[in-house]
Write a protein that holds these residues in place. Sequence first.
Motif, PDB file in Angstrom:
ATOM      1  N   UNK A  46      56.891  30.958  22.541  1.00 28.40           N
ATOM      2  CA  UNK A  46      57.914  30.107  23.133  1.00 28.40           C
ATOM      3  C   UNK A  46      57.779  30.098  24.646  1.00 28.40           C
ATOM      4  N   UNK A  47      57.910  28.918  25.240  1.00 24.83           N
ATOM      5  CA  UNK A  47      57.785  28.807  26.694  1.00 24.83           C
ATOM      6  C   UNK A  47      59.109  28.514  27.377  1.00 24.83           C
ATOM      7  N   UNK A  48      60.155  28.282  26.613  1.00 23.70           N
ATOM      8  CA  UNK A  48      61.477  28.077  27.209  1.00 23.70           C
ATOM      9  C   UNK A  48      62.530  28.396  26.156  1.00 23.70           C
ATOM     10  N   UNK A  49      63.761  28.612  26.602  1.00 21.80           N
ATOM     11  CA  UNK A  49      64.837  28.913  25.657  1.00 21.80           C
ATOM     12  C   UNK A  49      65.129  27.726  24.749  1.00 21.80           C
ATOM     13  N   UNK A  63      60.030  29.578  31.261  1.00 26.80           N
ATOM     14  CA  UNK A  63      60.621  28.585  32.162  1.00 26.80           C
ATOM     15  C   UNK A  63      62.139  28.752  32.187  1.00 26.80           C
ATOM     16  N   UNK A  64      62.702  28.845  33.380  1.00 27.29           N
ATOM     17  CA  UNK A  64      64.152  28.940  33.522  1.00 27.29           C
ATOM     18  C   UNK A  64      64.700  30.342  33.510  1.00 27.29           C
ATOM     19  N   UNK A  65      63.832  31.359  33.376  1.00 22.19           N
ATOM     20  CA  UNK A  65      64.268  32.751  33.371  1.00 22.19           C
ATOM     21  C   UNK A  65      63.545  33.499  34.474  1.00 22.19           C
ATOM     22  N   UNK A  66      64.283  34.308  35.242  1.00 22.86           N
ATOM     23  CA  UNK A  66      63.679  35.032  36.350  1.00 22.86           C
ATOM     24  C   UNK A  66      64.476  36.304  36.602  1.00 22.86           C
ATOM     25  N   UNK A  67      63.797  37.428  36.736  1.00 22.28           N
ATOM     26  CA  UNK A  67      64.436  38.690  37.110  1.00 22.28           C
ATOM     27  C   UNK A  67      63.786  39.190  38.393  1.00 22.28           C
TER      28      UNK A  67
END
Length: 207
Positions: free
Chosen positions: A197-200, A128-132
Amino acid sequence: MRARTIPSLALDSYQRAARVVLSHHLITRTYPDRIALPLVRRWATELREDMLDLFGYRLEVTETTARLYPVLDRLDASRPARTTSDRVFDRRRYAFLALTLAALGRAGDQITLSELAVQVASDAGRVVGVDLDTERATDRDAFVDAVGWLSVRGAITLADGDAGGWAHNPDAGEALYDIDRSVVVALFRPPRALQHLRSTAHLLHSP
């Protein structure tokens, strides 16, 4: 403290080794230069004991790497990662760096930049919150900055091609990298299993 037992004629050499270890927590055959690793290896026993006694830090030294594991009790923004052009990493570059390192840990001896980007993009889509998105120039630039950080430290070595060409036009440019497994292992030693982990934000909290 081992430094007290070192002959005065050799003390300058030991002090230089200690400064290198404290300034660069990862030392490889080429980073920060080709002199650093032989110097640290010469004083490995003394440095291991002094780093542990004085600071509680653990130092691991092998034939190809030296890695200092400090005890961190707070986040420190005074020494950020920087690109090869000396720009400070932002959140996106840190995320791509972590995901790139994880992908290299699963790779073989070589990998192309486009293959690495596909793996990182796939992993990023599950956080969640990461995208390339390799169609976006800003994402490609950030990804290449993360790859460049690893290249400077010897985790990967350019064998053919040009990362800048790929960043400019991924349909026309390509780069091939050799992977140094010992450096990847020295860098990638997470205290928690990242696949859970699902988010930073979860990195900062106990399970």
